[in-house]
Write a protein that holds these residues in place. Structure first.
Motif, mmCIF file in Angstrom:
data_model
loop_
_atom_site.group_PDB
_atom_site.id
_atom_site.type_symbol
_atom_site.label_atom_id
_atom_site.label_comp_id
_atom_site.label_asym_id
_atom_site.label_seq_id
_atom_site.Cartn_x
_atom_site.Cartn_y
_atom_site.Cartn_z
ATOM 1 N N ARG A 205 0.827 -1.216 0.000
ATOM 2 C CA ARG A 205 0.000 0.000 0.000
ATOM 3 C C ARG A 205 0.856 1.258 0.000
ATOM 4 O O ARG A 205 0.571 2.231 -0.702
ATOM 5 N N ASP A 209 0.822 0.839 -4.290
ATOM 6 C CA ASP A 209 -0.576 1.124 -4.619
ATOM 7 C C ASP A 209 -0.718 2.500 -5.255
ATOM 8 O O ASP A 209 0.095 3.410 -5.004
ATOM 9 N N ASP A 211 -3.895 5.186 -5.552
ATOM 10 C CA ASP A 211 -5.303 5.473 -5.271
ATOM 11 C C ASP A 211 -5.873 6.403 -6.335
ATOM 12 O O ASP A 211 -5.169 6.819 -7.273
ATOM 13 N N SER A 224 -4.430 -1.638 -6.457
ATOM 14 C CA SER A 224 -4.384 -2.037 -5.053
ATOM 15 C C SER A 224 -3.826 -3.447 -4.972
ATOM 16 O O SER A 224 -4.420 -4.397 -5.496
ATOM 17 N N SER A 268 2.173 -3.823 -10.193
ATOM 18 C CA SER A 268 1.835 -2.433 -9.911
ATOM 19 C C SER A 268 2.273 -1.518 -11.050
ATOM 20 O O SER A 268 3.357 -1.694 -11.615
#
Length: 290
Positions: A205, A209, A211, A224, A268
């Protein structure tokens, strides 16, 4: 065993692996050991060195930077300590002398500098830098000296665990490693290592990650991830004494490693789009052993 500016490559070299990356990859074999007639394995010693590393600008980056590096290791009354990457390991079980098994157990402390500065890619800059994370944990391992080539080569299996105690990524990293090193002469040493990092969901995270707000700023897709294997690293280190021998004097250290990002850490967009799952590291430096 891949976290930005992790000074690690030179550290690995200075330790001759007892470590990889200017990052979170951890890899490294035993300190150089000379032939029997010059070795006093119970004597206290201290090695300190500095040099330069060539590394990705963040964990998963395809942009490379050159950064200064420092490292240290030593032994006091049979108790060893060493830096690896930006971590300090202290072995609380004294090392036996001569060909034997070496049981290892002790604390680990350090910092994680991934994405704390020197970001090159504008998309990663748009996602924002991170604060320095403080890590604490421990390690356990077993080594065997006198195995294949002589009474002074060494094979070590080790597992290290660190947890973020500063609430930056609020998770953990577990690093198993296998390391083999052997002296080639009274002045030369070479070592190989294989290691892997298993990271918790909080690590993903914090560093991998994306957002919705980050996607809007950077143009990268929302992502995520979760816990899993972060990377696998293969490393090699060589050292050569310029004065004295492997136990005393000035030495030249050269090291390199290759890491492959894994699982969600490779999937990712921080890695897959803005960077690369292939991570290369190199370092050269000078160290002095007292």
């Amino acid at each position: 065993m891949t976290s930005q500016t992790r000074l690690a490559l030179l550290v690995a070299a200075l330790l001759c692996f007892p470590a990889t990356s200017a990052f979170a990859q951890e890899s490294s074999p035993p300190a150089p050991t000379p032939p029997a007639e010059t070795a006093d394995e119970n004597r206290s010693n201290f090695t300190i060195g500095g040099g330069a590393t060539y590394m990705p600008s963040y964990e998963g980056s395809n942009d490379y930077i050159i950064s200064p590096a420092v490292a240290a290791r030593g032994k006091i009354e049979g108790f060893s300590f060493f830096t690896r990457n930006t971590q300090l390991f202290v072995d609380l079980i004294p090392n036996p002398s001569g060909p034997s098994f070496d049981f290892q157990l002790g604390p680990v402390g350090g910092v994680n500098l991934n994405r704390t500065g020197r970001l090159v890619d504008p998309r990663i800059k748009a996602l924002g830098s991170r604060k320095v994370a403080i890590e604490a944990g421990g390690f356990i391992g077993i080594g065997k000296t006198g195995l294949i080539t002589s009474d002074y080569d060494n094979l070590t299996l080790r597992v290290a665990y660190v947890h973020d105690v500063s609430q930056i990524y609020r998770s953990y990293v577990v690093t198993p490693s296998i390391e083999y090193g052997t002296p080639l002469s009274r002045k030369a040493f070479v070592a190989l290592s294989v290691s892997a990092d298993y990271a918790g969901a909080g690590y993903s995270r914090a560093y991998f990650d994306v957002d919705a707000a980050g996607a809007a700023r950077s143009g990268l897709p929302v992502f995520s991830g979760g816990k899993g294997w972060k990377d696998v690293t293969f490393g090699v280190v060589g050292s050569h004494s310029l004065t004295g021998d492997l136990l005393h004097g000035l030495g030249l250290y050269v090291t390199g490693s290759y890491s492959r990002m894994q699982d969600d850490f490779a999937a990712s967009p921080v890695t897959r789009i803005a960077g690369s799952p292939d991570q290369w590291f190199g370092a050269v430096g000078l160290g002095y052993t007292f």
